[in-house]
Design a protein around this motif. Structure first.
Motif, PDB file in Angstrom:
ATOM      1  N   ALA A   1      10.969  13.567  -1.058  1.00 43.33           N
ATOM      2  CA  ALA A   1      10.010  12.804  -1.305  1.00 43.33           C
ATOM      3  C   ALA A   1       9.013  13.396  -2.498  1.00 43.33           C
ATOM      4  CB  ALA A   1       9.364  11.925  -0.303  1.00 43.33           C
ATOM      5  N   GLU A   2       8.396  12.656  -3.339  1.00 43.20           N
ATOM      6  CA  GLU A   2       7.362  13.231  -4.201  1.00 43.20           C
ATOM      7  C   GLU A   2       5.978  13.116  -3.293  1.00 43.20           C
ATOM      8  OE1 GLU A   2       4.764  13.145  -8.459  1.00 43.20           O
ATOM      9  OE2 GLU A   2       6.432  11.484  -7.903  1.00 43.20           O
ATOM     10  N   VAL A   3       5.260  14.064  -3.027  1.00 45.59           N
ATOM     11  CA  VAL A   3       4.107  13.726  -2.219  1.00 45.59           C
ATOM     12  C   VAL A   3       2.748  13.905  -3.097  1.00 45.59           C
ATOM     13  CG1 VAL A   3       2.595  14.677  -0.186  1.00 45.59           C
ATOM     14  CG2 VAL A   3       5.206  14.604  -0.077  1.00 45.59           C
ATOM     15  N   ILE A   4       1.932  12.705  -3.011  1.00 45.33           N
ATOM     16  CA  ILE A   4       0.702  12.703  -3.614  1.00 45.33           C
ATOM     17  C   ILE A   4      -0.509  12.718  -2.645  1.00 45.33           C
ATOM     18  CG2 ILE A   4      -0.654  11.577  -5.601  1.00 45.33           C
ATOM     19  CD1 ILE A   4       1.845  12.961  -6.668  1.00 45.33           C
ATOM     20  N   GLU A   5      -1.132  13.384  -2.571  1.00 39.53           N
ATOM     21  CA  GLU A   5      -2.260  13.806  -1.622  1.00 39.53           C
ATOM     22  C   GLU A   5      -3.631  12.728  -2.194  1.00 39.53           C
ATOM     23  OE1 GLU A   5      -2.837  17.166   1.020  1.00 39.53           O
ATOM     24  OE2 GLU A   5      -1.282  18.163  -0.155  1.00 39.53           O
ATOM     25  N   THR A   6      -4.130  12.190  -1.310  1.00 34.54           N
ATOM     26  CA  THR A   6      -5.510  11.509  -1.902  1.00 34.54           C
ATOM     27  C   THR A   6      -6.665  11.761  -0.835  1.00 34.54           C
ATOM     28  OG1 THR A   6      -5.010   9.252  -0.597  1.00 34.54           O
ATOM     29  CG2 THR A   6      -4.255   9.582  -2.767  1.00 34.54           C
TER      30      THR A   6
ATOM     31  N   LEU B   1      20.140   5.598   0.119  1.00 32.97           N
ATOM     32  CA  LEU B   1      20.312   4.532  -1.053  1.00 32.97           C
ATOM     33  C   LEU B   1      20.209   4.540  -2.361  1.00 32.97           C
ATOM     34  CD1 LEU B   1      18.669   1.736   1.304  1.00 32.97           C
ATOM     35  CD2 LEU B   1      21.071   2.494   1.477  1.00 32.97           C
ATOM     36  N   GLY B   2      19.795   5.908  -2.840  1.00 26.06           N
ATOM     37  CA  GLY B   2      20.038   6.149  -4.208  1.00 26.06           C
ATOM     38  C   GLY B   2      18.570   5.745  -5.035  1.00 26.06           C
ATOM     39  N   HIS B   3      17.518   5.898  -4.354  1.00 25.50           N
ATOM     40  CA  HIS B   3      16.119   5.816  -4.851  1.00 25.50           C
ATOM     41  C   HIS B   3      15.403   7.044  -4.565  1.00 25.50           C
ATOM     42  CE1 HIS B   3      16.981   1.547  -5.542  1.00 25.50           C
ATOM     43  NE2 HIS B   3      17.701   1.599  -4.189  1.00 25.50           N
ATOM     44  N   SER B   4      14.710   7.383  -5.731  1.00 23.74           N
ATOM     45  CA  SER B   4      13.614   8.544  -5.571  1.00 23.74           C
ATOM     46  C   SER B   4      12.250   7.787  -4.799  1.00 23.74           C
ATOM     47  CB  SER B   4      13.129   9.205  -6.720  1.00 23.74           C
ATOM     48  OG  SER B   4      12.858   8.362  -7.830  1.00 23.74           O
ATOM     49  N   VAL B   5      11.654   8.690  -4.181  1.00 16.57           N
ATOM     50  CA  VAL B   5      10.659   8.163  -3.521  1.00 16.57           C
ATOM     51  C   VAL B   5       9.305   8.802  -3.701  1.00 16.57           C
ATOM     52  CG1 VAL B   5       9.695   7.587  -1.091  1.00 16.57           C
ATOM     53  CG2 VAL B   5      12.077   7.286  -1.636  1.00 16.57           C
ATOM     54  N   THR B   6       8.275   8.249  -3.811  1.00 18.98           N
ATOM     55  CA  THR B   6       6.760   8.869  -3.945  1.00 18.98           C
ATOM     56  C   THR B   6       5.996   8.319  -2.844  1.00 18.98           C
ATOM     57  OG1 THR B   6       6.859   9.309  -6.364  1.00 18.98           O
ATOM     58  CG2 THR B   6       4.799   9.039  -5.397  1.00 18.98           C
ATOM     59  N   ILE B   7       5.520   9.204  -2.095  1.00 21.54           N
ATOM     60  CA  ILE B   7       4.639   8.591  -0.973  1.00 21.54           C
ATOM     61  C   ILE B   7       3.098   9.228  -1.332  1.00 21.54           C
ATOM     62  CG2 ILE B   7       4.122   8.967   1.534  1.00 21.54           C
ATOM     63  CD1 ILE B   7       6.646   7.532   0.670  1.00 21.54           C
ATOM     64  N   LEU B   8       2.106   8.191  -1.102  1.00 19.06           N
ATOM     65  CA  LEU B   8       0.703   8.521  -1.342  1.00 19.06           C
ATOM     66  C   LEU B   8       0.126   8.444  -0.123  1.00 19.06           C
ATOM     67  CD1 LEU B   8       0.258   5.545  -3.987  1.00 19.06           C
ATOM     68  CD2 LEU B   8       0.876   7.901  -4.268  1.00 19.06           C
ATOM     69  N   ILE B   9      -0.425   9.932   0.451  1.00  8.95           N
ATOM     70  CA  ILE B   9      -0.736  10.273   1.838  1.00  8.95           C
ATOM     71  C   ILE B   9      -2.062  10.815   1.662  1.00  8.95           C
ATOM     72  CG2 ILE B   9       0.394  12.394   1.816  1.00  8.95           C
ATOM     73  CD1 ILE B   9       1.496  11.644   4.471  1.00  8.95           C
ATOM     74  N   PRO B  10      -3.025  10.471   2.517  1.00 10.43           N
ATOM     75  CA  PRO B  10      -4.324  11.194   2.608  1.00 10.43           C
ATOM     76  C   PRO B  10      -4.277  12.637   3.031  1.00 10.43           C
ATOM     77  CG  PRO B  10      -4.384   9.114   3.827  1.00 10.43           C
ATOM     78  CD  PRO B  10      -2.876   9.205   3.602  1.00 10.43           C
TER      79      PRO B  10
ATOM     80  N   ASP C   1       0.022  18.984   8.574  1.00  8.80           N
ATOM     81  CA  ASP C   1       1.097  19.582   7.528  1.00  8.80           C
ATOM     82  C   ASP C   1       2.266  19.353   7.709  1.00  8.80           C
ATOM     83  OD1 ASP C   1      -1.364  20.736   6.478  1.00  8.80           O
ATOM     84  OD2 ASP C   1      -1.419  22.620   7.696  1.00  8.80           O
ATOM     85  N   GLU C   2       2.886  19.002   9.031  1.00  9.30           N
ATOM     86  CA  GLU C   2       4.197  18.832   9.128  1.00  9.30           C
ATOM     87  C   GLU C   2       4.620  17.782   8.678  1.00  9.30           C
ATOM     88  OE1 GLU C   2       2.691  21.400  12.356  1.00  9.30           O
ATOM     89  OE2 GLU C   2       1.878  19.138  11.625  1.00  9.30           O
ATOM     90  N   ARG C   3       4.015  16.538   8.350  1.00  6.08           N
ATOM     91  CA  ARG C   3       4.355  15.378   7.686  1.00  6.08           C
ATOM     92  C   ARG C   3       4.421  15.776   6.307  1.00  6.08           C
ATOM     93  NH1 ARG C   3       1.811  13.105  11.952  1.00  6.08           N
ATOM     94  NH2 ARG C   3       2.201  11.066  12.454  1.00  6.08           N
ATOM     95  N   LYS C   4       3.680  16.438   5.706  1.00  5.42           N
ATOM     96  CA  LYS C   4       3.777  16.737   4.266  1.00  5.42           C
ATOM     97  C   LYS C   4       4.967  17.433   3.951  1.00  5.42           C
ATOM     98  CE  LYS C   4      -1.313  16.554   4.059  1.00  5.42           C
ATOM     99  NZ  LYS C   4      -2.447  17.613   3.974  1.00  5.42           N
ATOM    100  N   LEU C   5       5.120  18.636   4.985  1.00  4.29           N
ATOM    101  CA  LEU C   5       6.645  19.253   4.529  1.00  4.29           C
ATOM    102  C   LEU C   5       7.710  18.673   4.690  1.00  4.29           C
ATOM    103  CD1 LEU C   5       5.127  22.540   6.506  1.00  4.29           C
ATOM    104  CD2 LEU C   5       5.507  22.342   4.110  1.00  4.29           C
ATOM    105  N   LEU C   6       7.740  17.821   5.669  1.00  6.38           N
ATOM    106  CA  LEU C   6       8.859  17.040   5.957  1.00  6.38           C
ATOM    107  C   LEU C   6       9.232  15.728   4.960  1.00  6.38           C
ATOM    108  CD1 LEU C   6       8.531  16.314   9.839  1.00  6.38           C
ATOM    109  CD2 LEU C   6      10.353  17.438   8.824  1.00  6.38           C
TER     110      LEU C   6
END
Length: 312
Positions: A110-115, A85-94, A99-104
């Motif tokens: 998506a930009e992945v920020i781990e917490t 839909l034309g939007h960049s996405v950042t996901i905040l994830i523990p 690992d598969e989730r982060k790789l996907l």
């Protein structure tokens, strides 16, 4: 909720009937197989509904950046559909999700920020929103419930309305599925609603402390604002080992390569000791780096005899 005519990418997933034997009694579980979807989980329709409704209401501007807290599936769906839909996405994830989730997430752009925790992720999300990002707020957005009542529940009801079903069983993540599907089926069929939570993270029944668990996508350290206590007739706790063993058994004996939360949902149906309806939210491919790939047997799962599978 279909701005671009895309609902066919995640609607009309198969409904199957699994017959089994437990405590010398035979039962059926009717299961909506939600991994037959664009990115392989039930969250695709939710991500689309939340982004579409935000665009419709003027809350999501063209090319505005999107941020969300997720344990994986919703983040992956937002990553794919947000980009579409034309939007960049950042996901905040523990950090502790598979690992598969982060790789996907990264594969979908998506930009992945781990917490270190969900609490940290929610605090960080507020900072991103203050900087101008749009957050769908999946844990409190009523469109999360609405898409399941309009689409998921309708698809299930159309196929089970003439079946003998006494219970709807669903794990608690955001509560969108439980409330959206459960409220419709309870009204139309008069069935009981059973909520599933991890034995090690009882956020529904309020028995602290929260502990790390293997039922990724359930009990994300918060009691969701979408949760409706009045709707739920019973809460069942499922252990990590039982959920993993059940998921493995469904795969080995019936060819159903499902994730750990699917195993938990199926066990909830079994423990309800009734003909039940439930959801298999995703498949096993997002769990290949987890304990799901390790041999696991438990007395509960060993006592269940899977008899047959058919498509409804």
């Amino acid at each position: 909720m279909d701005m671009l005519g895309l609902n066919d990418l995640w609607s009309n997933s198969p409904l199957i009937e699994i017959k089994y034997k437990y405590n010398d009694n035979k039962y059926s579980v009717f299961v909506k197989c939600e991994w037959f979807s664009l990115t392989g989980s039930i969250k695709d329709k939710v991500a689309y509904a939340l982004l579409w409704s935000a665009k419709r209401d003027g809350l999501l501007r063209p090319q505005q950046k999107v941020v969300e807290v997720s344990s994986g599936n919703m983040g992956i769906s937002l990553g794919a559909i947000g980009r579409l839909l034309g939007h960049s996405v950042t996901i905040l994830i523990p950090k502790f999700v598979s690992d598969e989730r982060k790789l996907l997430l990264r594969l979908y752009g998506a930009e992945v920020i781990e917490t270190d925790s969900f609490a940290e992720a929610f605090d960080l999300c507020d900072e991103y929103v203050a900087r101008g990002y749009f957050c769908p707020k999946q844990f409190e957005n009523q469109n999360n419930v609405l898409v399941h009542s309009e689409i998921t529940a309708s698809e299930i009801y159309s196929k089970v309305q003439n079946k003998v079903c006494e219970t709807f069983v669903c794990g608690i993540g955001t509560s969108g599925t439980l409330v959206g599907v459960g409220s419709v089926l309870k009204e139309k069929m008069g069935i009981s609603i059973v909520a599933i939570e991890p034995d090690r993270a009882r956020v529904i029944t309020g028995n602290p402390p929260f502990a790390k668990h293997s039922l990724q996508g359930l009990s994300d350290e918060v009691l969701p604002k979408l949760y409706n206590e009045a709707l739920v007739d019973k809460v069942i706790q499922i252990t990590d080992d039982d959920a993993i063993a059940m998921s493995r058994k469904l795969c080995k004996e019936l060819g159903l390569g499902v994730g750990v939360s699917s195993g938990a949902n199926f066990l909830g149906a079994v423990l309800s000791q009734s003909n039940a309806i439930t959801i298999f939210p995703d498949d096993n491919k997002k769990y290949l780096s987890t304990a799901l790939v390790e041999e696991k047997n438990t007395p509960l799962v060993d006592s269940i005899e899977l008899l047959s599978l058919s498509v409804v």
